[in-house]
Design a protein around this motif. Sequence first.
Motif, PDB file in Angstrom:
ATOM      1  N   LEU A 160       0.829  -1.197   0.000  1.00  0.00           N
ATOM      2  CA  LEU A 160       0.000   0.000   0.000  1.00  0.00           C
ATOM      3  C   LEU A 160       0.869   1.256   0.000  1.00  0.00           C
ATOM      4  CD1 LEU A 160      -2.945   0.767  -0.043  1.00  0.00           C
ATOM      5  CD2 LEU A 160      -2.945   0.795   2.459  1.00  0.00           C
ATOM      6  N   GLU A 161       1.984   1.196   0.707  1.00  0.00           N
ATOM      7  CA  GLU A 161       2.885   2.348   0.779  1.00  0.00           C
ATOM      8  C   GLU A 161       3.523   2.626  -0.586  1.00  0.00           C
ATOM      9  OE1 GLU A 161       5.226   4.115   4.539  1.00  0.00           O
ATOM     10  OE2 GLU A 161       5.571   2.013   4.068  1.00  0.00           O
ATOM     11  N   GLU A 162       3.915   1.563  -1.302  1.00  0.00           N
ATOM     12  CA  GLU A 162       4.493   1.738  -2.634  1.00  0.00           C
ATOM     13  C   GLU A 162       3.461   2.314  -3.603  1.00  0.00           C
ATOM     14  OE1 GLU A 162       7.825  -1.861  -2.800  1.00  0.00           O
ATOM     15  OE2 GLU A 162       5.716  -2.288  -3.260  1.00  0.00           O
ATOM     16  N   PHE A 163       2.223   1.853  -3.475  1.00  0.00           N
ATOM     17  CA  PHE A 163       1.176   2.388  -4.345  1.00  0.00           C
ATOM     18  C   PHE A 163       0.998   3.887  -4.118  1.00  0.00           C
ATOM     19  CE2 PHE A 163      -3.270   3.758  -4.506  1.00  0.00           C
ATOM     20  CZ  PHE A 163      -3.503   3.633  -5.865  1.00  0.00           C
ATOM     21  N   VAL A 164       0.957   4.313  -2.852  1.00  0.00           N
ATOM     22  CA  VAL A 164       0.772   5.731  -2.536  1.00  0.00           C
ATOM     23  C   VAL A 164       1.941   6.544  -3.068  1.00  0.00           C
ATOM     24  CG1 VAL A 164       0.662   7.411  -0.647  1.00  0.00           C
ATOM     25  CG2 VAL A 164      -0.714   5.323  -0.548  1.00  0.00           C
ATOM     26  N   HIS A 165       3.157   6.002  -2.949  1.00  0.00           N
ATOM     27  CA  HIS A 165       4.335   6.724  -3.400  1.00  0.00           C
ATOM     28  C   HIS A 165       4.298   6.968  -4.907  1.00  0.00           C
ATOM     29  CE1 HIS A 165       8.606   7.506  -4.319  1.00  0.00           C
ATOM     30  NE2 HIS A 165       8.657   7.990  -3.089  1.00  0.00           N
ATOM     31  N   SER A 166       3.786   6.014  -5.660  1.00  0.00           N
ATOM     32  CA  SER A 166       3.763   6.135  -7.113  1.00  0.00           C
ATOM     33  C   SER A 166       2.473   6.752  -7.643  1.00  0.00           C
ATOM     34  CB  SER A 166       3.938   4.746  -7.747  1.00  0.00           C
ATOM     35  OG  SER A 166       2.860   3.888  -7.369  1.00  0.00           O
ATOM     36  N   LEU A 167       1.518   7.030  -6.762  1.00  0.00           N
ATOM     37  CA  LEU A 167       0.199   7.510  -7.189  1.00  0.00           C
ATOM     38  C   LEU A 167       0.280   8.914  -7.792  1.00  0.00           C
ATOM     39  CD1 LEU A 167      -2.908   7.216  -7.274  1.00  0.00           C
ATOM     40  CD2 LEU A 167      -2.946   8.146  -4.941  1.00  0.00           C
TER      41      LEU A 167
END
Length: 647
Positions: free
Chosen positions: A5-12
């Motif tokens: 979830l953290e990686e998704f937010v970072h790349s969002l």
Amino acid sequence: MALSLEEFVHSLDLRTLPRVLEIQSGIYFEGSVYEMFGNECCLSTGEVIKITGLKIKKIIAEICEHSEGGESPQPFELPMNFPGLFKTVADKTPYLTMDEIIRTIHIGSSRLGHPCFYHQKDMELENLVIKQGEKIMLNSVEEINEEIVVNCGVVRNHQNHSFTLPLSQEGEFYECEDERIYTLKEIVEWKIPKNRTRTVKLTDFSNKWDLPNPFPEGFYGALILKPVYEIQGVMKFRKDIVRILPSLDVEVKDITDSYDANWFLQLLSTQDLSEMTSKEFPIVAEVIEAPQGSQLLASILQPGKTIVIHQKYQASRILASEIRSHFPKRHFLIPKSYKGKFKRRPREFPTAYDLEIAKSEKEPLHVVATKAFHPPHEELSSVAVGDQFLVHHSQTTEVLSEGIKKVVNVLACEKILKKSYEAALLPLYMEGGFVEVIHDKKQYQIAELCAQFHLPFNVKVSVRDLFIEEDILAATPGLRLEEAITDSYLLISDFANPAECWEIPVSRSNMTVQLVSNLSQDTGSFLVRTLIEEITEEQYYMMRRYESSFLHPPPRPPKHPSVEEAKPTLLHVAEERTVGLPKSPKSLHVDISKKLHSHQAGLDSKVPVGCQNALADLEKERSKSGAAAVAGTDGTTEMFKNEKHQK
């Protein structure tokens, strides 16, 4: 591909919202329920969530300077309502493409949404060369010929030159230094790049905050602000908004392209509603989240209530503050439809420049001096405590300074003597003190005040508004009408009673609704009701920041003897001078006398005495309260009594 979830937010990329995610795996097994911030959130494997927003939940602050003992200060949470003012420090890490800037920096129509950058080298464009270090303002993002570009501008010789840059534009772009002052809320909303921290300098702190100051005593240094985000979304068959921390140990997969997002509720914020076109109204909506702590329409804006949103528009309000000697002061937004009546109250002016701003063609501005002034040039007039003046206009005059003639901006006035008038020239830089003498007993409605007088203006409610149940203005000791503002409002009504409508402010009502349907039938005529809105200190400050700023007063002259040292001489000069100043033209005497005599039966020797008594009362009041804000109250009463005695 599954991401944490953290990686998704970072790349969002926030421009691509909403996104649909499927839970792949994590610490929450099928059927598990996690309670987060009062909302139940079932994160079963295979569950689908529609991500609608990414918001900053809180700010962690870390002081940059180390203490004398060598220990690093511990990071701490900085409350979102912290009443401090900050200057941002330009980020030294470059952005390598325009796309990186657009993905991380907020760009919008607000004046805060126009960040400025400079490029490390010259940039050759089709019709323009951007020089190394030249400030580039990013104004907006739009699609032209199926390509997303950034509308930019540079200013040269006071002329704006516009151009566009594609998202693929490469280079080393650095933030420009920013000298503006921001609140914490403004920094959170506009000035913290996604996936970066923000270094700021604390410049001011309000002593009106009732919570402990989180900073060391006397601290006005640099600190690093680290945002903690929360994901906002909706789940199928649920009407509440889910809030999830990105740090949750969950793996997700983006399935936006293969999933029909229409299965989810279509939720709209007040900001979303304000961005709809006028043709899309009226609409029927169900309230999902009501405004937090809102005093407005508690019976209508309840979760589950069906409302009609008729239209959006701009409406005018008068920003007003309570006149009182101690804090906290209350602040209000008053609609021009307010039916109460006001009486004028005396204003206080700290400088002659303030007199120039406040003067009106409707009537002569009559003031009494509360502070002595000894001019550095003999061509200018001295002022003693208790001197009365009629203010006319600003002009320039020549003075002799060390044998050299200089031009000084002055305020042409008439000093009121016992039986006559005397011309006086007061420099605009004069730091004195004046209190207005009110002769007008008329009662005004707020629209009349705004049309006939310059704001800011001091008043007191003399007749409350009988058309509203509780007039919160009537209980105030006095009001300072500060400025007229224009704000965005939504016109809403209860679905069961569409003929009675209310205005709700877009920027101060964090409401979420679900679109039910468009209202095709004609709602007919309706009655629009407006409310007096009491706003917070932070909201007040945000509005005051965007007022039309006046020109600054002229620079001060070389330092001259203090008021205390000059006071005996000034009093002597005030008694003896009768020939040193030029006399006003006779026609001016006649004109001003007529204006004054329409309110006063005459000017005799008792007027200065009454004013001096009033000033004595003012000084007593100031010594008790320690504040000058209400110093005119008792003194004004004495002036009014004296005027009645003269009549």
